[in-house]
Design a protein around this motif. Structure first.
Motif, PDB file in Angstrom:
ATOM      1  N   LYS A 107       0.854  -1.185   0.000  1.00 31.13           N
ATOM      2  CA  LYS A 107       0.000   0.000   0.000  1.00 31.13           C
ATOM      3  C   LYS A 107       0.896   1.243   0.000  1.00 31.13           C
ATOM      4  O   LYS A 107       1.765   1.378   0.870  1.00 31.13           O
ATOM      5  N   ARG A 108       0.644   2.117  -0.938  1.00 31.66           N
ATOM      6  CA  ARG A 108       1.545   3.258  -1.090  1.00 31.66           C
ATOM      7  C   ARG A 108       1.387   4.304   0.015  1.00 31.66           C
ATOM      8  O   ARG A 108       2.213   5.210   0.117  1.00 31.66           O
ATOM      9  N   ASP A 109       0.320   4.196   0.795  1.00 33.91           N
ATOM     10  CA  ASP A 109       0.224   5.099   1.957  1.00 33.91           C
ATOM     11  C   ASP A 109       0.073   4.268   3.245  1.00 33.91           C
ATOM     12  O   ASP A 109      -0.656   4.638   4.157  1.00 33.91           O
ATOM     13  N   ALA A 110       0.808   3.164   3.273  1.00 33.20           N
ATOM     14  CA  ALA A 110       0.690   2.243   4.410  1.00 33.20           C
ATOM     15  C   ALA A 110       1.134   2.909   5.716  1.00 33.20           C
ATOM     16  O   ALA A 110       2.042   3.745   5.729  1.00 33.20           O
ATOM     17  N   ALA A 111       0.497   2.497   6.796  1.00 31.95           N
ATOM     18  CA  ALA A 111       0.908   2.989   8.115  1.00 31.95           C
ATOM     19  C   ALA A 111       2.175   2.289   8.584  1.00 31.95           C
ATOM     20  O   ALA A 111       2.966   2.850   9.345  1.00 31.95           O
ATOM     21  N   LEU A 112       2.355   1.068   8.114  1.00 34.07           N
ATOM     22  CA  LEU A 112       3.507   0.281   8.569  1.00 34.07           C
ATOM     23  C   LEU A 112       4.364  -0.120   7.371  1.00 34.07           C
ATOM     24  O   LEU A 112       3.856  -0.641   6.381  1.00 34.07           O
ATOM     25  N   MET A 113       5.663   0.128   7.491  1.00 35.94           N
ATOM     26  CA  MET A 113       6.592  -0.236   6.421  1.00 35.94           C
ATOM     27  C   MET A 113       7.614  -1.225   6.971  1.00 35.94           C
ATOM     28  O   MET A 113       8.211  -1.000   8.027  1.00 35.94           O
ATOM     29  N   LEU A 114       7.790  -2.330   6.251  1.00 40.68           N
ATOM     30  CA  LEU A 114       8.774  -3.349   6.619  1.00 40.68           C
ATOM     31  C   LEU A 114       9.941  -3.261   5.644  1.00 40.68           C
ATOM     32  O   LEU A 114       9.722  -3.167   4.434  1.00 40.68           O
ATOM     33  N   ILE A 115      11.141  -3.308   6.169  1.00 40.98           N
ATOM     34  CA  ILE A 115      12.314  -3.170   5.307  1.00 40.98           C
ATOM     35  C   ILE A 115      13.247  -4.350   5.489  1.00 40.98           C
ATOM     36  O   ILE A 115      13.720  -4.614   6.591  1.00 40.98           O
ATOM     37  N   ARG A 181      15.190   5.803   1.087  1.00 39.24           N
ATOM     38  CA  ARG A 181      14.803   7.039   1.791  1.00 39.24           C
ATOM     39  C   ARG A 181      13.691   7.756   1.032  1.00 39.24           C
ATOM     40  O   ARG A 181      12.769   8.314   1.630  1.00 39.24           O
ATOM     41  N   GLU A 182      13.797   7.744  -0.297  1.00 38.95           N
ATOM     42  CA  GLU A 182      12.763   8.404  -1.098  1.00 38.95           C
ATOM     43  C   GLU A 182      11.431   7.652  -1.012  1.00 38.95           C
ATOM     44  O   GLU A 182      10.359   8.266  -0.993  1.00 38.95           O
ATOM     45  N   GLN A 183      11.510   6.327  -0.957  1.00 39.06           N
ATOM     46  CA  GLN A 183      10.266   5.549  -0.766  1.00 39.06           C
ATOM     47  C   GLN A 183       9.608   5.926   0.559  1.00 39.06           C
ATOM     48  O   GLN A 183       8.397   6.105   0.634  1.00 39.06           O
ATOM     49  N   VAL A 184      10.427   6.023   1.588  1.00 38.44           N
ATOM     50  CA  VAL A 184       9.876   6.378   2.904  1.00 38.44           C
ATOM     51  C   VAL A 184       9.226   7.762   2.837  1.00 38.44           C
ATOM     52  O   VAL A 184       8.137   7.986   3.379  1.00 38.44           O
ATOM     53  N   ALA A 185       9.874   8.687   2.129  1.00 40.88           N
ATOM     54  CA  ALA A 185       9.315  10.040   2.010  1.00 40.88           C
ATOM     55  C   ALA A 185       7.975  10.026   1.279  1.00 40.88           C
ATOM     56  O   ALA A 185       7.068  10.804   1.590  1.00 40.88           O
ATOM     57  N   LEU A 186       7.832   9.126   0.307  1.00 38.27           N
ATOM     58  CA  LEU A 186       6.560   9.029  -0.420  1.00 38.27           C
ATOM     59  C   LEU A 186       5.474   8.386   0.440  1.00 38.27           C
ATOM     60  O   LEU A 186       4.323   8.819   0.440  1.00 38.27           O
ATOM     61  N   ILE A 187       5.842   7.339   1.129  1.00 39.34           N
ATOM     62  CA  ILE A 187       4.851   6.574   1.895  1.00 39.34           C
ATOM     63  C   ILE A 187       4.483   7.287   3.202  1.00 39.34           C
ATOM     64  O   ILE A 187       3.337   7.277   3.630  1.00 39.34           O
ATOM     65  N   GLN A 188       5.487   7.895   3.822  1.00 32.77           N
ATOM     66  CA  GLN A 188       5.306   8.520   5.137  1.00 32.77           C
ATOM     67  C   GLN A 188       4.614   7.577   6.113  1.00 32.77           C
ATOM     68  O   GLN A 188       3.533   7.896   6.642  1.00 32.77           O
ATOM     69  N   PRO A 189       5.204   6.416   6.347  1.00 31.95           N
ATOM     70  CA  PRO A 189       4.558   5.467   7.265  1.00 31.95           C
ATOM     71  C   PRO A 189       4.552   6.007   8.696  1.00 31.95           C
ATOM     72  O   PRO A 189       5.409   6.827   9.051  1.00 31.95           O
ATOM     73  N   ARG A 190       3.653   5.527   9.465  1.00 33.53           N
ATOM     74  CA  ARG A 190       3.623   5.906  10.894  1.00 33.53           C
ATOM     75  C   ARG A 190       4.675   5.141  11.672  1.00 33.53           C
ATOM     76  O   ARG A 190       5.099   5.563  12.744  1.00 33.53           O
ATOM     77  N   MET A 191       5.081   3.996  11.133  1.00 37.63           N
ATOM     78  CA  MET A 191       6.029   3.160  11.855  1.00 37.63           C
ATOM     79  C   MET A 191       6.831   2.315  10.871  1.00 37.63           C
ATOM     80  O   MET A 191       6.323   1.948   9.808  1.00 37.63           O
ATOM     81  N   MET A 192       8.068   2.023  11.262  1.00 37.89           N
ATOM     82  CA  MET A 192       8.922   1.204  10.395  1.00 37.89           C
ATOM     83  C   MET A 192       9.483   0.042  11.190  1.00 37.89           C
ATOM     84  O   MET A 192       9.808   0.183  12.379  1.00 37.89           O
ATOM     85  N   LEU A 193       9.597  -1.089  10.513  1.00 36.21           N
ATOM     86  CA  LEU A 193      10.187  -2.272  11.132  1.00 36.21           C
ATOM     87  C   LEU A 193      11.310  -2.767  10.217  1.00 36.21           C
ATOM     88  O   LEU A 193      11.059  -3.171   9.079  1.00 36.21           O
ATOM     89  N   ALA A 194      12.533  -2.686  10.725  1.00 36.98           N
ATOM     90  CA  ALA A 194      13.695  -3.140   9.961  1.00 36.98           C
ATOM     91  C   ALA A 194      13.930  -4.611  10.262  1.00 36.98           C
ATOM     92  O   ALA A 194      13.970  -5.021  11.426  1.00 36.98           O
ATOM     93  N   LEU A 195      14.104  -5.380   9.189  1.00 39.05           N
ATOM     94  CA  LEU A 195      14.257  -6.838   9.329  1.00 39.05           C
ATOM     95  C   LEU A 195      15.718  -7.217   9.145  1.00 39.05           C
ATOM     96  O   LEU A 195      16.229  -7.242   8.025  1.00 39.05           O
ATOM     97  N   GLY A 196      16.389  -7.457  10.229  1.00 35.38           N
ATOM     98  CA  GLY A 196      17.752  -7.984  10.148  1.00 35.38           C
ATOM     99  C   GLY A 196      18.852  -6.945  10.212  1.00 35.38           C
ATOM    100  O   GLY A 196      18.612  -5.731  10.277  1.00 35.38           O
ATOM    101  N   THR A 197      20.056  -7.464  10.163  1.00 36.86           N
ATOM    102  CA  THR A 197      21.256  -6.644  10.351  1.00 36.86           C
ATOM    103  C   THR A 197      21.394  -5.553   9.295  1.00 36.86           C
ATOM    104  O   THR A 197      21.625  -4.383   9.627  1.00 36.86           O
ATOM    105  N   VAL A 198      21.288  -5.951   8.032  1.00 38.51           N
ATOM    106  CA  VAL A 198      21.536  -4.984   6.958  1.00 38.51           C
ATOM    107  C   VAL A 198      20.547  -3.829   7.033  1.00 38.51           C
ATOM    108  O   VAL A 198      20.930  -2.651   6.962  1.00 38.51           O
TER     109      VAL A 198
END
Ligand code: URA
Length: 263
Positions: A107-115, A181-198
């Motif tokens: 979803k391009r305006d998702a509240a939650l973004m997983l990376i 970073r640009e994706q995050v700026a477009l989506i503007q999620p309310r929260m982000m969850l980073a998956l793993g070390t990288v």
């Protein structure tokens, strides 16, 4: 989603040893978008009821710090130009090796973004993130949160597959991270969850291990998006005894998603 389904999803995450100790089961809520705080199984209860074998978890890889050679962030990106730039990108050697770029999905305006980290073989073929074995586990994780993949946004730090599924190196991350970073700026999620070390190290510009990063709140970018780090699904496939910790991280995210005053 009914209780039977939710339990099936938890079991798909290998939270299969989860048995209520008490005569009445833990509440398993129905959800519209995100599990209400009051209904989220408490971390302490999960600790009590899941058998966690702490022995010999496989170490998460350590990557080199990001070298700052990233292309500049475009001031006002839009989806189409960003996707076109990623598709045309040859900023690192992975560009010549890829079958397809893996831009991201959801979803391009998702509240939650997983990376996640970078595409694997199946992602390289399909152009979709997290469709291989780790992806199936990620889908189970998302469902365990009471969500569908279509309700969130999933992207990777690196958009092209590193050969032999090796970790992306510091140059490749630096060449790609501004697209994220640009994706995050477009989506503007309310929260982000980073998956793993990288993902954790790249987003937070740190060399701390994922084990040290998880269990804490961070913020990302100028808009200070709350960010949490947890283990990568591929790591969980190798070290399933760590799944309970991931579940605890998910509970923290779900609770905060349901606490508007905190973000
Ligand atoms: N597939 C992805 O798309 N990303 C990962 O990090 C791993 C597998």
């Amino acid at each position: 989603m009914d209780e039977t389904q939710r339990r099936a999803y938890l079991e798909a995450m290998d939270i299969s040893l989860w048995q209520p100790r008490f005569s009445s089961p833990l509440p398993m809520p129905s959800m519209s978008t995100v599990m209400p705080v009051s209904a989220v199984p408490k971390v302490v209860e999960i600790h009590q009821t899941i058998e966690i074998k702490e022995t010999n978890p496989a170490p998460e890889p350590i990557i080199a710090p990001v070298i700052e050679i990233a292309p500049p962030v475009i001031a006002a990106p839009n989806w189409e130009t960003l996707i076109a730039r990623v598709n045309a990108c040859r900023a690192c050697e992975l560009g010549a090796l890829r079958t397809k770029t893996v831009f991201g999905s959801g979803k391009r305006d998702a509240a939650l973004m997983l990376i996640g980290e970078a595409p694997g073989a199946e992602e390289d073929q399909t152009g979709e993130p997290f469709v291989g074995r780790a992806g199936k586990l990620l889908t189970a994780i998302v469902k365990a949160m009471g969500l569908e993949r279509e309700q969130i946004y999933i992207a990777n730090v690196v958009k092209c597959r590193p050969p032999d599924n090796r970790n992306p190196n510091a140059n490749e991350i630096a060449a790609c991270v501004n697209y994220l970073r640009e994706q995050v700026a477009l989506i503007q999620p309310r929260m982000m969850l980073a998956l793993g070390t990288v993902a954790g190290q790249s987003l937070l510009n740190t060399t701390e291990t994922v084990g040290a990063l998880r269990g804490r709140w961070f913020t990302f970018g100028e808009t200070q998006i709350p960010l949490r780090v947890t283990y990568h699904p591929a790591y969980l496939l190798r070290s399933p005894n760590q799944k309970a910790k991931v579940w605890n991280d998910l509970v923290a995210v779900m609770e905060r998603m349901n606490t508007p005053s905190k973000n």
